[in-house]
Design an enzyme around this catalytic site. Structure first.
Site, PDB file in Angstrom:
ATOM      1  N   HIS A   1      10.508  25.163  55.971  1.00 38.01           N
ATOM      2  CA  HIS A   1      11.315  26.054  55.128  1.00 38.01           C
ATOM      3  C   HIS A   1      12.772  25.592  55.053  1.00 38.01           C
ATOM      4  CE1 HIS A   1      12.141  28.469  58.883  1.00 38.01           C
ATOM      5  NE2 HIS A   1      13.271  28.747  58.273  1.00 38.01           N
TER       6      HIS A   1
ATOM      7  N   SER B   1      16.598  27.790  62.911  1.00 38.65           N
ATOM      8  CA  SER B   1      15.385  27.224  62.342  1.00 38.65           C
ATOM      9  C   SER B   1      15.456  25.710  62.428  1.00 38.65           C
ATOM     10  CB  SER B   1      15.222  27.646  60.890  1.00 38.65           C
ATOM     11  OG  SER B   1      14.586  28.876  60.838  1.00 38.65           O
TER      12      SER B   1
ATOM     13  N   ASP C   1       5.322  24.687  60.644  1.00 38.19           N
ATOM     14  CA  ASP C   1       6.584  24.769  59.895  1.00 38.19           C
ATOM     15  C   ASP C   1       7.502  23.572  60.192  1.00 38.19           C
ATOM     16  OD1 ASP C   1       8.766  25.597  58.439  1.00 38.19           O
ATOM     17  OD2 ASP C   1       8.771  27.646  59.221  1.00 38.19           O
TER      18      ASP C   1
END
Ligand code: ARG
Ligand code: GLU
Length: 719
Positions: free
Chosen positions: A86, A650, A222
């Site tokens: 992402h 992240s 991810d």
């Protein structure tokens, strides 16, 4: 009785004040002094110097701020960087076409030559950190008004910047910590040629999509991969075919041994923003006023968009990203409210404040200095409440009606044309065109008018409302569908091709004409109302709050001596550490700490938008062909630990006791999203994808073994 009670509260406060290992986002520069001992007692096998050292390569030299919004880490001597899917999504999307749909199918370069450049994308290394509080606060006194203080601080920072020792290709910035009680200098190196190397299909990289977002158990791969390129001298350089793979000062070794329950882990990265030192009154406001208002507005917006996406394939493609973005914070806030309630955050803050006040009152000097702090904070936050709510309404609502976004762009462009220099205008014109071009690509007037209809019904619920809105609404008999019709019918700004053509052919004439456009006029009034009736008061109170919070921070550090303080996240490099462990989400619901590929298959729904599984992955599962990445016949996918993380973390590396990479941070568990406001070790967990799953996808699924061969894979536990 009351003495007994106060004894108990005293004991309770004392225990809750003892530094809880898992909480805290620590400044790398201070680890040796603040944390090393505790980290070692928790199982760390390396020293603070191995993590942060400016005299020789340390772990910090492998960590990058990825594009200003995420974290990445260098995992090979040839500048290979890994981050989340992402985080790389924008790059993946930009290279995707109908013929080469990298979002759907993934992308893998087979050699350097196939790696794809990404204009605008950069990574930043931290060269060194210095405490510059003394210089920056020189001449600052408690009596100064906020703006006076700020201008002294700015002046000092400017002075300081002139004398910073750094190379010409390096940058430097200073940022406030502990509510601007302290200041730190960061010297950085930014590389601007960052190429896309590989990404799995979204059915792996974003498996579970919105349904699984913020949720444990999780089964998402991810990750995406990039490579840093440098000039021939290994220094930062603009994109050029002549650039070469960057040779890092340090790259991370990768452990194939995974993590077991209770193992020490740390997460190194760039957390964006937390507010851990708010008083109870502010936490209560978030829980009872701001979060619920924002959630309610987004409930409506999401329902509208979802309704269209389900019916219309084109709209689904156009709105998928917007939907995901709106849903991400919406879901987080819900978890936050629940978590604050279930952990009694407000009561805990009140108990803490009572203890603080007691100690302050017992000391005449403190009493004079800090005696009224908490009551002043309470008064200021109460005063702030209606304006904070109005701001949320304004931003949440006008930000989602794209006709307003368009009108706002044109209004400000017209402003620049009439009041700015020629140069400023032509720059702004180019920017506006680019922005609107992108907006119209993903714009449906149908969806937008439905959003207007339901969201403006929310807007008028607030106390401070644009007079023109009320007037128009009255003229439409308070009938929202009718009002919507009146605004959108014949509205030329909803026709992207016409607007773009007009901006191309005769922008000056077009801007003059849209001065009286219905949407431009309406939006102007809404914005003007906000800017005159809300923003000035809001900023004034916020200024007072900032000052009080700064004093409160300073006071806590003085008064609550036994507590170990860490600064709120501010997008600078931090280290957080904790242990791999499960948690009890609620009565009788206990979560394990690892997920496996078996769980992916349990969630598999053929052809589903969120839970489809690629054929090849199913085949690998069926043949159990996991190679060196499996363990006891199973393939680990994700795991959780008690590291204190937030947005911006992240892509951050999850490191083991030796500093080897064992996973990539990408999310938190839903019950624990209140860790931004009040970390509670019982339920706050960060979610990481196991690096063995990442390697398995690269090596076995994508057959990109040339990449895994670049990496250094180790077995620290077999030593
Ligand atoms: N909740 C994570 C973070 O805030 C992941 C967001 C991206 N993933 C998604 N399914 N929307 O930002
Ligand atoms: N997904 C978040 C990000 O994009 C990290 C998760 C969190 O907020 O903890 O930074």
């Amino acid at each position: 009785m009351s003495r007994l009670r106060s004894l108990f509260t005293g004991i309770f406060v004392f225990f809750s004040l003892i530094a809880i290992a898992d909480e805290g986002m620590w400044i790398p520069l201070l680890l040796e002094r603040m944390n090393e001992k505790e980290m070692k007692s928790l199982g760390m096998k390396i020293s603070a110097k191995d993590i942060y050292n400016i005299n020789k390569g340390s772990l910090k030299d492998a960590i990058v701020n990825f594009g200003g919004f995420c974290t990445g880490e260098v995992i090979s001597s040839k500048g290979l960087v890994v981050t989340n899917h992402h985080c790389g999504f924008d790059a993946i999307q930009n290279h995707s076409t109908l013929d080469h749909n990298y979002i759907r199918d993934g992308f893998w370069a087979k050699n350097y030559g196939e790696e794809l450049s990404n204009p605008g994308l950069y990574v930043t290394f931290i060269v060194r950190i210095e405490d510059v509080s003394k210089q920056v606060l020189n001449g600052v006194t408690a009596a100064l008004a906020e703006n006076e203080r700020q201008s002294i601080v700015d002046k000092n920072i400017n002075e300081l910047r002139k004398n910073i020792k750094k190379e010409s290709y390096q940058d430097a910035f200073v940022r406030g910590f502990f509510e601007a009680n302290q200041y730190y200098l960061f010297v950085t190196e930014t590389y601007r040629d960052v190429r896309l190397v590989g990404a799995p299909p979204s059915s792996i990289g974003n498996f579970g999509k919105d349904t699984d977002n913020w949720i444990w158990p999780r089964h998402t791969g991810d990750f995406s991969m990039f490579r840093i390129y440098a000039g021939k001298d290994n220094k930062p350089a603009d994109y050029s075919v002549d650039n070469v793979p960057y040779t890092p000062k340090r790259s991370l070794s990768i452990s194939l041994d995974g993590a077991a329950e209770g193992d020490f882990t740390m997460v190194f990265g760039f957390p964006g923003r937390t507010t851990e030192y708010l008083p109870a009154v502010a936490v209560q406001q978030i829980m009872e006023v701001n979060d619920p208002a924002k959630i309610a507005i987004r409930d409506k917006a999401l329902a509208v968009i979802d309704g269209f996406m389900r019916k219309d394939e084109q709209i689904k493609i156009q709105y998928a990203e917007k939907y995901a973005l709106i849903a991400n914070a919406w879901k987080k806030w819900q978890g936050e409210v629940l978590g604050l309630a279930s952990t009694n955050a407000v009561d805990k803050k009140k108990t803490y404040e009572a203890e603080f006040q007691k100690r302050v009152n017992a000391n005449p000097q403190w009493k004079g200095q800090y005696g009224n702090l908490l009551s002043d904070l309470e008064a200021a936050y109460n005063e702030f409440r209606p304006y904070g709510l109005a701001r949320d309404y304004y931003l949440e609502i006008t930000g989602k009606i794209e006709l307003f976004t368009i009108a706002g762009q044109l209004n400000s462009l017209r402003n620049t044309k009439n009041n700015g220099t020629k140069n400023a205008y032509s720059e702004a014109l180019a920017k506006t065109k680019e922005k609107l071009e992108g907006l119209y690509k993903e714009y449906s007037p149908q969806v937008d008018r439905s959003l207007f209809e339901v969201l403006m019904e929310m807007y008028v619920k607030d106390k401070i409302v644009s007079p023109l809105v009320l007037e128009q609404l009255k003229a439409a008999n308070n009938d929202f569908p009718r009002w919507t019709d009146q605004l959108y019918s014949g509205e030329e700004l909803t026709a992207g091709n016409k607007v773009m053509a007009a901006l191309e052919q005769n922008p000056a004439e077009f801007l003059e004409r849209t001065k009286t456009d219905k949407a431009c006029v309406l939006y102007n009034d809404i914005a003007a109302t906000y800017n005159s009736a809300i923003a000035p008061r809001l900023n004034e109170i916020q200024g007072r709050i900032n000052k009080l919070q700064r004093t409160y921070m300073q006071a806590q550090m003085e008064v609550m001596k036994e507590k170990k303080f860490y600064p709120d996240a501010n997008s600078t490099l931090r280290l957080t550490y904790g242990k791999v462990k499960g948690y009890t989400a609620k009565d009788a619901v206990r979560y394990d700490y690892y997920t496996y590929l078996d769980g992916v298959m349990e969630k598999y729904i053929p052809g589903d938008y969120e839970f489809d599984v690629p054929k090849k992955l199913r085949e690998l599962y069926n043949s159990k062909d996991y190679g060196q990445y499996g363990k006891n016949g199973k393939l680990p996918v994700c795991f959780i630990a008690s590291n204190h993380t937030t947005g911006g973390n992240s892509g951050s590396p999850a490191l083991d006791a030796w500093g080897n990479l064992i996973g990539l941070n990408f999310d938190r568990t839903w019950e624990g999203t209140m860790s931004d406001i009040n970390f509670d070790p019982s339920i706050c967990r960060n979610i990481m994808v196991d690096i063995r799953y990442v390697l398995f996808i690269i090596d076995k699924y994508a057959e990109a073994g040339w990449l895994t061969r670049e990496m250094k894979l180790v077995h620290p536990k077999k030593k």
